[in-house]
Scaffold this motif. Structure first.
Motif, mmCIF file in Angstrom:
data_model
loop_
_atom_site.group_PDB
_atom_site.id
_atom_site.type_symbol
_atom_site.label_atom_id
_atom_site.label_comp_id
_atom_site.label_asym_id
_atom_site.label_seq_id
_atom_site.Cartn_x
_atom_site.Cartn_y
_atom_site.Cartn_z
ATOM 1 N N TRP A 30 95.004 18.183 100.875
ATOM 2 C CA TRP A 30 96.310 19.207 100.707
ATOM 3 C C TRP A 30 96.685 18.839 99.549
ATOM 4 C CZ3 TRP A 30 96.880 24.304 102.161
ATOM 5 C CH2 TRP A 30 96.119 24.007 103.375
ATOM 6 N N VAL A 31 97.386 19.483 98.070
ATOM 7 C CA VAL A 31 97.733 18.825 97.260
ATOM 8 C C VAL A 31 98.721 20.106 96.704
ATOM 9 C CG1 VAL A 31 95.561 18.224 95.994
ATOM 10 C CG2 VAL A 31 95.922 20.749 95.757
ATOM 11 N N VAL A 32 99.998 19.039 97.183
ATOM 12 C CA VAL A 32 100.739 19.944 95.350
ATOM 13 C C VAL A 32 100.929 19.723 94.489
ATOM 14 C CG1 VAL A 32 103.428 20.113 96.157
ATOM 15 C CG2 VAL A 32 102.467 18.708 98.319
ATOM 16 N N ILE A 33 101.424 21.332 92.933
ATOM 17 C CA ILE A 33 100.818 20.646 92.136
ATOM 18 C C ILE A 33 101.845 21.348 91.743
ATOM 19 C CG2 ILE A 33 98.365 20.430 92.308
ATOM 20 C CD1 ILE A 33 98.054 23.291 91.759
ATOM 21 N N GLU A 34 102.301 21.252 90.036
ATOM 22 C CA GLU A 34 103.031 21.709 89.169
ATOM 23 C C GLU A 34 101.918 22.386 87.988
ATOM 24 O OE1 GLU A 34 106.935 21.681 86.653
ATOM 25 O OE2 GLU A 34 106.296 19.213 87.579
ATOM 26 N N ALA A 35 102.235 23.870 88.202
ATOM 27 C CA ALA A 35 101.560 24.861 86.863
ATOM 28 C C ALA A 35 102.198 24.299 85.003
ATOM 29 C CB ALA A 35 102.287 26.440 86.760
ATOM 30 N N ILE A 36 101.657 23.420 84.539
ATOM 31 C CA ILE A 36 102.339 22.817 83.536
ATOM 32 C C ILE A 36 102.013 23.921 81.982
ATOM 33 C CG2 ILE A 36 101.803 21.327 81.401
ATOM 34 C CD1 ILE A 36 102.798 19.931 84.155
ATOM 35 N N ASP A 37 100.608 25.135 82.442
ATOM 36 C CA ASP A 37 100.572 25.517 81.255
ATOM 37 C C ASP A 37 99.925 26.507 81.961
ATOM 38 O OD1 ASP A 37 99.707 27.110 80.047
ATOM 39 O OD2 ASP A 37 97.776 25.964 78.791
ATOM 40 N N ALA A 38 100.802 28.159 82.045
ATOM 41 C CA ALA A 38 100.662 29.290 82.680
ATOM 42 C C ALA A 38 100.780 30.708 82.276
ATOM 43 C CB ALA A 38 100.500 28.728 83.989
ATOM 44 N N TYR A 39 100.552 31.762 82.907
ATOM 45 C CA TYR A 39 100.294 32.856 82.016
ATOM 46 C C TYR A 39 100.439 34.019 82.773
ATOM 47 C CZ TYR A 39 95.961 33.536 80.881
ATOM 48 O OH TYR A 39 94.702 33.903 80.644
ATOM 49 N N SER A 40 101.022 34.691 82.860
ATOM 50 C CA SER A 40 100.544 36.317 84.095
ATOM 51 C C SER A 40 99.901 37.047 84.044
ATOM 52 C CB SER A 40 102.124 37.011 84.408
ATOM 53 O OG SER A 40 102.687 36.289 84.912
ATOM 54 N N ASP A 41 99.160 37.640 84.512
ATOM 55 C CA ASP A 41 97.937 38.578 83.839
ATOM 56 C C ASP A 41 97.762 39.539 84.982
ATOM 57 O OD1 ASP A 41 96.685 40.235 82.223
ATOM 58 O OD2 ASP A 41 95.067 39.274 82.763
ATOM 59 N N ASN A 42 98.236 41.044 85.483
ATOM 60 C CA ASN A 42 97.488 41.653 85.780
ATOM 61 C C ASN A 42 97.953 41.249 87.592
ATOM 62 O OD1 ASN A 42 96.431 44.079 85.150
ATOM 63 N ND2 ASN A 42 94.598 42.668 84.169
ATOM 64 N N ASN A 43 99.236 40.886 87.229
ATOM 65 C CA ASN A 43 100.190 40.238 88.206
ATOM 66 C C ASN A 43 99.364 39.601 89.296
ATOM 67 O OD1 ASN A 43 102.263 42.649 89.005
ATOM 68 N ND2 ASN A 43 99.835 43.984 90.062
ATOM 69 N N TYR A 44 98.575 38.153 88.181
ATOM 70 C CA TYR A 44 98.389 37.209 88.698
ATOM 71 C C TYR A 44 98.922 35.893 87.765
ATOM 72 C CZ TYR A 44 95.171 38.816 92.042
ATOM 73 O OH TYR A 44 94.127 39.012 93.520
ATOM 74 N N ARG A 45 99.301 34.972 88.445
ATOM 75 C CA ARG A 45 98.818 33.306 87.890
ATOM 76 C C ARG A 45 98.267 32.599 87.197
ATOM 77 N NH1 ARG A 45 102.952 33.354 84.671
ATOM 78 N NH2 ARG A 45 103.406 30.845 84.351
ATOM 79 N N ILE A 46 97.915 32.987 85.812
ATOM 80 C CA ILE A 46 96.495 32.236 85.795
ATOM 81 C C ILE A 46 97.077 30.659 84.913
ATOM 82 C CG2 ILE A 46 94.066 32.459 83.637
ATOM 83 C CD1 ILE A 46 94.759 34.462 86.149
ATOM 84 N N ILE A 47 96.170 29.713 85.700
ATOM 85 C CA ILE A 47 96.673 28.487 85.584
ATOM 86 C C ILE A 47 95.517 27.813 85.155
ATOM 87 C CG2 ILE A 47 98.022 25.996 86.530
ATOM 88 C CD1 ILE A 47 98.831 28.649 89.333
ATOM 89 N N HIS A 48 96.238 27.690 83.837
ATOM 90 C CA HIS A 48 95.094 26.481 82.550
ATOM 91 C C HIS A 48 95.209 24.707 83.112
ATOM 92 C CE1 HIS A 48 93.109 29.915 81.152
ATOM 93 N NE2 HIS A 48 94.131 30.200 80.593
ATOM 94 N N ASP A 49 96.476 24.032 83.295
ATOM 95 C CA ASP A 49 96.880 22.857 83.523
ATOM 96 C C ASP A 49 97.780 22.515 84.392
ATOM 97 O OD1 ASP A 49 97.110 20.268 82.507
ATOM 98 O OD2 ASP A 49 98.241 20.182 80.921
ATOM 99 N N ILE A 50 97.228 21.432 85.290
ATOM 100 C CA ILE A 50 97.509 21.751 86.153
ATOM 101 C C ILE A 50 98.569 19.719 86.484
ATOM 102 C CG2 ILE A 50 97.216 21.239 89.038
ATOM 103 C CD1 ILE A 50 95.468 23.359 88.620
ATOM 104 N N ALA A 51 99.158 20.018 86.751
ATOM 105 C CA ALA A 51 99.620 18.074 87.036
ATOM 106 C C ALA A 51 99.644 17.812 88.680
ATOM 107 C CB ALA A 51 101.194 17.655 86.810
ATOM 108 N N VAL A 52 99.747 17.064 89.530
ATOM 109 C CA VAL A 52 99.604 16.964 90.399
ATOM 110 C C VAL A 52 100.362 15.923 91.122
ATOM 111 C CG1 VAL A 52 97.902 15.676 92.541
ATOM 112 C CG2 VAL A 52 96.484 17.231 91.057
ATOM 113 N N ILE A 53 101.028 16.484 92.386
ATOM 114 C CA ILE A 53 102.359 15.778 92.267
ATOM 115 C C ILE A 53 102.194 14.808 93.705
ATOM 116 C CG2 ILE A 53 104.898 16.058 93.006
ATOM 117 C CD1 ILE A 53 104.170 17.162 90.226
ATOM 118 N N ASP A 54 102.088 15.197 94.910
ATOM 119 C CA ASP A 54 101.578 14.438 95.967
ATOM 120 C C ASP A 54 100.184 15.211 96.402
ATOM 121 O OD1 ASP A 54 101.646 12.435 97.310
ATOM 122 O OD2 ASP A 54 103.894 13.055 98.059
#
Length: 85
Positions: free
Chosen positions: A14-38
């Motif tokens: 189980w990973v806790v992540i932060e979206a670094i680079d993301a945008y919205s498209d058709n009611n979905y978050r498109i996440i391109h870049d992720i930082a793993v927090i824990d």
């Protein structure tokens, strides 16, 4: 980091992540870049860590997922209710 890299690095976690680079498209978050927090073996530990971080800074775009998930398909839900009064 891409989701595929997170999955390879943290197998069956189980990973806790932060979206670094993301945008919205058709009611979905498109996440391109992720930082793993824990990362955790237990879902409740991940949930509690996510909640703790969110309370500290509610403006961060934080999520928690299991790495068995092949895709990050984050549906946006528009909140229309009342918050604390």
């Amino acid at each position: 980091m891409l989701w595929e890299e997170v999955r390879e690095t943290h197998l069956n976690k189980w990973v806790v992540i932060e979206a670094i680079d993301a945008y919205s498209d058709n009611n979905y978050r498109i996440i391109h870049d992720i930082a793993v927090i824990d990362y955790f073996d237990d879902s409740m530990e991940a949930f509690h860590r996510h909640s703790e971080l969110h309370k500290q800074n509610p403006n961060r775009e934080l999520y928690f997922f299991h790495t068995s998930r092949k895709k990050l398909d984050v549906e946006e839900i528009k909140w229309t209710g009342l918050s604390k009064i």
